[in-house]
Design a protein around this motif. Structure first.
Motif, PDB file in Angstrom:
ATOM      1  N   THR A   1      -4.684 -93.938 -64.649  1.00  0.00           N
ATOM      2  CA  THR A   1      -5.637 -94.368 -65.731  1.00  0.00           C
ATOM      3  C   THR A   1      -7.044 -94.139 -65.342  1.00  0.00           C
ATOM      4  O   THR A   1      -7.503 -93.774 -64.108  1.00  0.00           O
ATOM      5  CB  THR A   1      -5.246 -95.894 -66.013  1.00  0.00           C
ATOM      6  N   GLN A   2      -8.017 -94.404 -66.169  1.00  0.00           N
ATOM      7  CA  GLN A   2      -9.288 -94.332 -65.901  1.00  0.00           C
ATOM      8  C   GLN A   2     -10.082 -95.803 -65.655  1.00  0.00           C
ATOM      9  O   GLN A   2      -9.578 -96.673 -66.291  1.00  0.00           O
ATOM     10  CB  GLN A   2     -10.043 -93.636 -67.117  1.00  0.00           C
ATOM     11  N   GLY A   3     -11.118 -95.719 -64.565  1.00  0.00           N
ATOM     12  CA  GLY A   3     -11.856 -96.905 -64.541  1.00  0.00           C
ATOM     13  C   GLY A   3     -11.165 -98.201 -64.135  1.00  0.00           C
ATOM     14  O   GLY A   3     -10.370 -98.132 -63.036  1.00  0.00           O
ATOM     15  N   GLU A   4     -11.615 -99.418 -64.587  1.00  0.00           N
ATOM     16  CA  GLU A   4     -11.302-100.578 -64.317  1.00  0.00           C
ATOM     17  C   GLU A   4      -9.495-100.716 -63.988  1.00  0.00           C
ATOM     18  O   GLU A   4      -9.157-101.428 -63.342  1.00  0.00           O
ATOM     19  CB  GLU A   4     -11.917-101.721 -64.781  1.00  0.00           C
ATOM     20  N   GLU A   5      -9.077-100.028 -65.016  1.00  0.00           N
ATOM     21  CA  GLU A   5      -7.549-100.130 -65.227  1.00  0.00           C
ATOM     22  C   GLU A   5      -6.976 -99.970 -64.047  1.00  0.00           C
ATOM     23  O   GLU A   5      -5.638-100.339 -63.950  1.00  0.00           O
ATOM     24  CB  GLU A   5      -7.010 -99.708 -66.631  1.00  0.00           C
ATOM     25  N   THR A   6      -7.367 -98.945 -63.265  1.00  0.00           N
ATOM     26  CA  THR A   6      -6.579 -98.316 -62.111  1.00  0.00           C
ATOM     27  C   THR A   6      -6.129 -99.395 -61.317  1.00  0.00           C
ATOM     28  O   THR A   6      -4.770 -99.268 -61.133  1.00  0.00           O
ATOM     29  CB  THR A   6      -7.528 -97.377 -61.556  1.00  0.00           C
ATOM     30  N   THR A   7      -6.888-100.249 -60.926  1.00  0.00           N
ATOM     31  CA  THR A   7      -6.342-101.192 -59.798  1.00  0.00           C
ATOM     32  C   THR A   7      -5.180-102.068 -60.278  1.00  0.00           C
ATOM     33  O   THR A   7      -4.324-102.594 -59.776  1.00  0.00           O
ATOM     34  CB  THR A   7      -7.355-102.285 -59.409  1.00  0.00           C
ATOM     35  N   ALA A   8      -5.287-102.368 -61.784  1.00  0.00           N
ATOM     36  CA  ALA A   8      -4.261-103.074 -62.339  1.00  0.00           C
ATOM     37  C   ALA A   8      -2.793-102.406 -62.405  1.00  0.00           C
ATOM     38  O   ALA A   8      -1.934-103.072 -62.079  1.00  0.00           O
ATOM     39  CB  ALA A   8      -4.770-103.488 -63.669  1.00  0.00           C
ATOM     40  N   VAL A   9      -2.915-101.202 -62.837  1.00  0.00           N
ATOM     41  CA  VAL A   9      -1.765-100.303 -62.789  1.00  0.00           C
ATOM     42  C   VAL A   9      -1.325-100.281 -61.343  1.00  0.00           C
ATOM     43  O   VAL A   9       0.184-100.380 -61.157  1.00  0.00           O
ATOM     44  CB  VAL A   9      -2.002 -98.840 -63.440  1.00  0.00           C
ATOM     45  N   ILE A  10      -2.101 -99.938 -60.581  1.00  0.00           N
ATOM     46  CA  ILE A  10      -1.544 -99.977 -58.917  1.00  0.00           C
ATOM     47  C   ILE A  10      -1.074-101.406 -58.469  1.00  0.00           C
ATOM     48  O   ILE A  10      -0.073-101.221 -57.964  1.00  0.00           O
ATOM     49  CB  ILE A  10      -2.693 -99.397 -58.119  1.00  0.00           C
ATOM     50  N   GLU A  11      -1.547-102.289 -59.044  1.00  0.00           N
ATOM     51  CA  GLU A  11      -0.693-103.583 -58.615  1.00  0.00           C
ATOM     52  C   GLU A  11       0.696-103.610 -59.216  1.00  0.00           C
ATOM     53  O   GLU A  11       1.543-104.233 -58.595  1.00  0.00           O
ATOM     54  CB  GLU A  11      -1.775-104.817 -58.945  1.00  0.00           C
ATOM     55  N   ASN A  12       0.578-103.176 -60.593  1.00  0.00           N
ATOM     56  CA  ASN A  12       1.782-103.216 -61.198  1.00  0.00           C
ATOM     57  C   ASN A  12       2.981-102.226 -60.697  1.00  0.00           C
ATOM     58  O   ASN A  12       4.098-102.513 -60.453  1.00  0.00           O
ATOM     59  CB  ASN A  12       1.807-102.827 -62.783  1.00  0.00           C
ATOM     60  N   ILE A  13       2.525-101.155 -59.898  1.00  0.00           N
ATOM     61  CA  ILE A  13       3.280-100.397 -59.193  1.00  0.00           C
ATOM     62  C   ILE A  13       3.628-101.090 -58.004  1.00  0.00           C
ATOM     63  O   ILE A  13       5.116-101.093 -57.644  1.00  0.00           O
ATOM     64  CB  ILE A  13       2.653 -99.071 -58.831  1.00  0.00           C
ATOM     65  N   ILE A  14       3.088-101.529 -57.361  1.00  0.00           N
ATOM     66  CA  ILE A  14       3.251-102.302 -56.116  1.00  0.00           C
ATOM     67  C   ILE A  14       4.377-103.538 -56.286  1.00  0.00           C
ATOM     68  O   ILE A  14       5.333-103.606 -55.790  1.00  0.00           O
ATOM     69  CB  ILE A  14       1.920-102.953 -55.373  1.00  0.00           C
ATOM     70  N   ASN A  15       4.055-104.398 -57.427  1.00  0.00           N
ATOM     71  CA  ASN A  15       4.936-105.382 -57.904  1.00  0.00           C
ATOM     72  C   ASN A  15       6.514-104.825 -58.120  1.00  0.00           C
ATOM     73  O   ASN A  15       7.559-105.282 -57.860  1.00  0.00           O
ATOM     74  CB  ASN A  15       4.381-105.957 -58.830  1.00  0.00           C
ATOM     75  N   LEU A  16       6.561-103.692 -58.769  1.00  0.00           N
ATOM     76  CA  LEU A  16       7.745-103.113 -59.103  1.00  0.00           C
ATOM     77  C   LEU A  16       8.487-102.715 -58.045  1.00  0.00           C
ATOM     78  O   LEU A  16       9.852-102.806 -58.130  1.00  0.00           O
ATOM     79  CB  LEU A  16       7.428-101.845 -60.130  1.00  0.00           C
ATOM     80  N   CYS A  17       7.859-102.165 -56.935  1.00  0.00           N
ATOM     81  CA  CYS A  17       8.412-101.746 -55.768  1.00  0.00           C
ATOM     82  C   CYS A  17       8.401-102.840 -54.801  1.00  0.00           C
ATOM     83  O   CYS A  17       8.896-102.398 -53.530  1.00  0.00           O
ATOM     84  CB  CYS A  17       7.896-100.622 -55.350  1.00  0.00           C
ATOM     85  N   ARG A  18       8.225-103.993 -54.888  1.00  0.00           N
ATOM     86  CA  ARG A  18       8.251-105.042 -53.891  1.00  0.00           C
ATOM     87  C   ARG A  18       9.542-105.029 -53.175  1.00  0.00           C
ATOM     88  O   ARG A  18      10.645-105.050 -53.976  1.00  0.00           O
ATOM     89  CB  ARG A  18       7.983-106.443 -54.502  1.00  0.00           C
ATOM     90  N   PHE A  19       9.658-105.364 -52.007  1.00  0.00           N
ATOM     91  CA  PHE A  19      10.989-105.538 -51.156  1.00  0.00           C
ATOM     92  C   PHE A  19      11.723-106.664 -51.834  1.00  0.00           C
ATOM     93  O   PHE A  19      13.065-106.231 -52.046  1.00  0.00           O
ATOM     94  CB  PHE A  19      10.443-105.836 -49.739  1.00  0.00           C
ATOM     95  N   GLU A  20      11.256-107.926 -51.931  1.00  0.00           N
ATOM     96  CA  GLU A  20      12.162-108.988 -52.586  1.00  0.00           C
ATOM     97  C   GLU A  20      12.715-108.581 -53.823  1.00  0.00           C
ATOM     98  O   GLU A  20      13.705-108.849 -54.058  1.00  0.00           O
ATOM     99  CB  GLU A  20      11.329-110.192 -52.398  1.00  0.00           C
ATOM    100  N   LYS A  21      11.869-107.755 -54.575  1.00  0.00           N
ATOM    101  CA  LYS A  21      12.183-107.588 -56.275  1.00  0.00           C
ATOM    102  C   LYS A  21      13.448-106.692 -56.092  1.00  0.00           C
ATOM    103  O   LYS A  21      14.387-106.838 -56.690  1.00  0.00           O
ATOM    104  CB  LYS A  21      11.306-107.027 -56.877  1.00  0.00           C
ATOM    105  N   MET A  22      13.219-105.408 -55.432  1.00  0.00           N
ATOM    106  CA  MET A  22      14.300-104.556 -55.099  1.00  0.00           C
ATOM    107  C   MET A  22      15.556-105.200 -54.692  1.00  0.00           C
ATOM    108  O   MET A  22      16.747-104.855 -55.053  1.00  0.00           O
ATOM    109  CB  MET A  22      13.731-103.162 -54.230  1.00  0.00           C
ATOM    110  N   LYS A  23      15.387-105.799 -53.514  1.00  0.00           N
ATOM    111  CA  LYS A  23      16.500-106.542 -52.778  1.00  0.00           C
ATOM    112  C   LYS A  23      17.435-107.500 -53.796  1.00  0.00           C
ATOM    113  O   LYS A  23      18.610-107.273 -53.667  1.00  0.00           O
ATOM    114  CB  LYS A  23      15.965-107.584 -51.730  1.00  0.00           C
ATOM    115  N   ASP A  24      16.603-108.088 -54.773  1.00  0.00           N
ATOM    116  CA  ASP A  24      17.297-108.800 -55.605  1.00  0.00           C
ATOM    117  C   ASP A  24      17.998-108.312 -56.983  1.00  0.00           C
ATOM    118  O   ASP A  24      18.794-108.863 -57.726  1.00  0.00           O
ATOM    119  CB  ASP A  24      16.353-110.090 -56.290  1.00  0.00           C
TER     120      ASP A  24
END
Length: 326
Positions: A245-268
Motif C-alpha cells: 500500500t502507500q504511505g501510512e497504511e503500509t505499517t498497518a498492513v505489515i502488522e496484519n501480515i505479521i499477525n496472520l503469520c504469528r507462531f502461536e496463531k499458526m500452531k493453534d
C-alpha cells in the motif's frame, strides 16, 4: 522414457554408493557428502534433478534456509507478501487452511518422486513462483545464480538450531530406530554433519552473496525477525519490490501480515494440528516452541564452551555473528 529413467536411477545409485556417508541429524539414517555438503540419501535424487532440470525465471522468489532455522515462519511471511494482490483478505487466507510447507514447496524434495509430473507443475506455476530450498548457495541450480530471481535467506543462532533439529528429527518415525543420543548428535553437529550442513558454510555462502549482491540475496536472522518483525518484514517487502500500500497504511498492513503469520496463531490452527507433510513429518512437529534461547535448558557447560569456540572460529572475520540469549 522408462529406460532413460532407469539408467539415471542406476547412475544416481552408483554415485551415492561412492560418496562418504555418516549418521547425523536429517531425513533417513544416513547423510552423504556431496558437493561439500551432507545430503540426506532420501533427497539425493531430488537434489540431482533440481540441479540438472530446473530453469529459473527472473520473477522467481526463493526462501532459503538451513534446516530448523525458522523456515516455516519465513515461508508463511513470504507467501503472504508475494501473493498480497491475489489474497488480500486475511479472513479467508490460504494460510488459515493450509500448512506453509504445502503452500511453498522444496523442489529438491518434490523432484525426488513423480519427476515428470512435478517438473511440469513447477513450470506451470502462477508467477511469481515462490519456492524454498535447503541447498547451500554453491549447489543451487546454475540458472538460479545466473537469473535475476530473488532469494530471502534466514539463519538462526547455532545453539537453538541444534536443539530444534534434535527435537524435530528424533520425533520422526523414519529415523527413530536409528536415533543418535543428544551427545552423539551434538558431536556430529560440531563437525558439520547434519542434513545440508556444515551449518557454518551454509550460512556463510548466503551471507557472502548477500554482501556481494544485495539485490539478489536478503539475509535475515531469526532472532532479529523476532525482536523487530515490523522493520524486517518491511525490508522483505522492499527487497521483493511488492506493492503493498502507500504511505501510512503500509505499517498497518505489515502488522496484519505479521499477525496472520504469528507462531502461536499458526500452531493453534486445526490444519497444523494433524496430518503429515509429504509423509516426511507430522505438521504439529513444525511448531514446537519458536523461542530464543531455549538451548540453555539442554546444554552442559562444556558443550556451551565447545560450540562457542566453533562459532567464533568458523565465522571469524566474516562480519556474521550471533548474540547468545541465555
Amino acid at each position: 522414457m522408462a529406460l532413460a529413467s532407469d539408467k539415471q536411477a542406476n547412475e544416481e545409485n552408483e554415485l551415492l554408493l561412492s560418496l562418504p556417508k555418516e549418521r547425523g541429524l536429517g531425513a533417513g539414517p544416513y547423510l552423504h557428502l556431496f558437493q561439500d555438503f551432507w545430503c540426506p540419501s532420501f533427497y539425493f535424487p531430488g537434489v540431482n534433478n533440481f540441479q540438472k532440470h530446473f530453469h529459473a525465471k527472473d520473477s522467481d522468489v526463493f526462501v532459503a534456509s538451513f534446516p530448523k532455522s525458522g523456515t516455516t515462519w519465513l515461508k508463511a511471511l513470504t507467501f503472504v507478501i508475494v501473493n498480497h494482490q491475489r489474497f488480500s483478505s486475511f479472513d479467508h487466507h490460504p494460510l488459515l487452511s493450509s500448512n506453509p510447507h504445502e503452500l511453498v514447496s522444496f523442489p529438491e524434495f518434490i523432484l525426488s518422486h513423480d519427476f515428470d509430473d512435478q517438473i511440469l507443475s513447477l513450470s506451470n506455476m502462477t508467477e511469481p513462483r515462490l519456492l524454498a530450498t535447503h541447498l547451500p548457495f554453491p549447489s543451487l541450480p546454475k540458472s538460479i545464480a545466473k537469473s535475476n530471481c530473488k532469494i530471502i535467506y534466514i539463519c538462526r543462532n547455532p545453539f537453538d538450531t541444534f536443539v530444534s533439529a534434535w527435537e524435530f528429527f528424533t520425533k520422526k518415525s523414519s529415523v527413530s530406530s536409528h536415533a543418535l543420543t543428544f551427545e552423539e548428535a551434538f558431536e556430529k553437529y560440531c563437525n558439520g554433519i547434519m542434513g545440508f550442513g556444515p551449518w557454518w558454510s551454509h550460512m556463510l555462502g548466503y551471507w557472502n552473496e548477500s554482501i556481494t549482491r544485495p539485490n539478489k540475496v536478503l539475509f535475515l536472522k531469526y532472532e532479529d525477525l523476532k525482536e523487530d518483525a515490523v522493520f524486517h518484514v518491511k525490508r522483505m517487502v522492499e527487497f521483493l519490490d511488492i506493492p503493498i500500500t502507500q504511505g501510512e497504511e503500509t505499517t498497518a498492513v505489515i502488522e496484519n501480515i505479521i499477525n496472520l503469520c504469528r507462531f502461536e496463531k499458526m500452531k493453534d490452527l486445526e490444519v497444523n494440528k494433524s496430518g503429515e507433510i509429504d509423509n516426511i513429518a507430522e505438521k504439529k512437529n513444525f511448531f514446537r516452541k519458536g523461542k530464543i534461547g531455549d538451548w540453555i535448558n539442554y546444554f552442559s557447560p562444556s558443550m556451551i564452551e565447545k560450540l562457542s569456540k566453533i562459532i567464533e572460529e568458523k565465522l571469524s572475520g566474516s562480519g556474521l555473528s550471533f548474540k547468545l540469549h541465555s
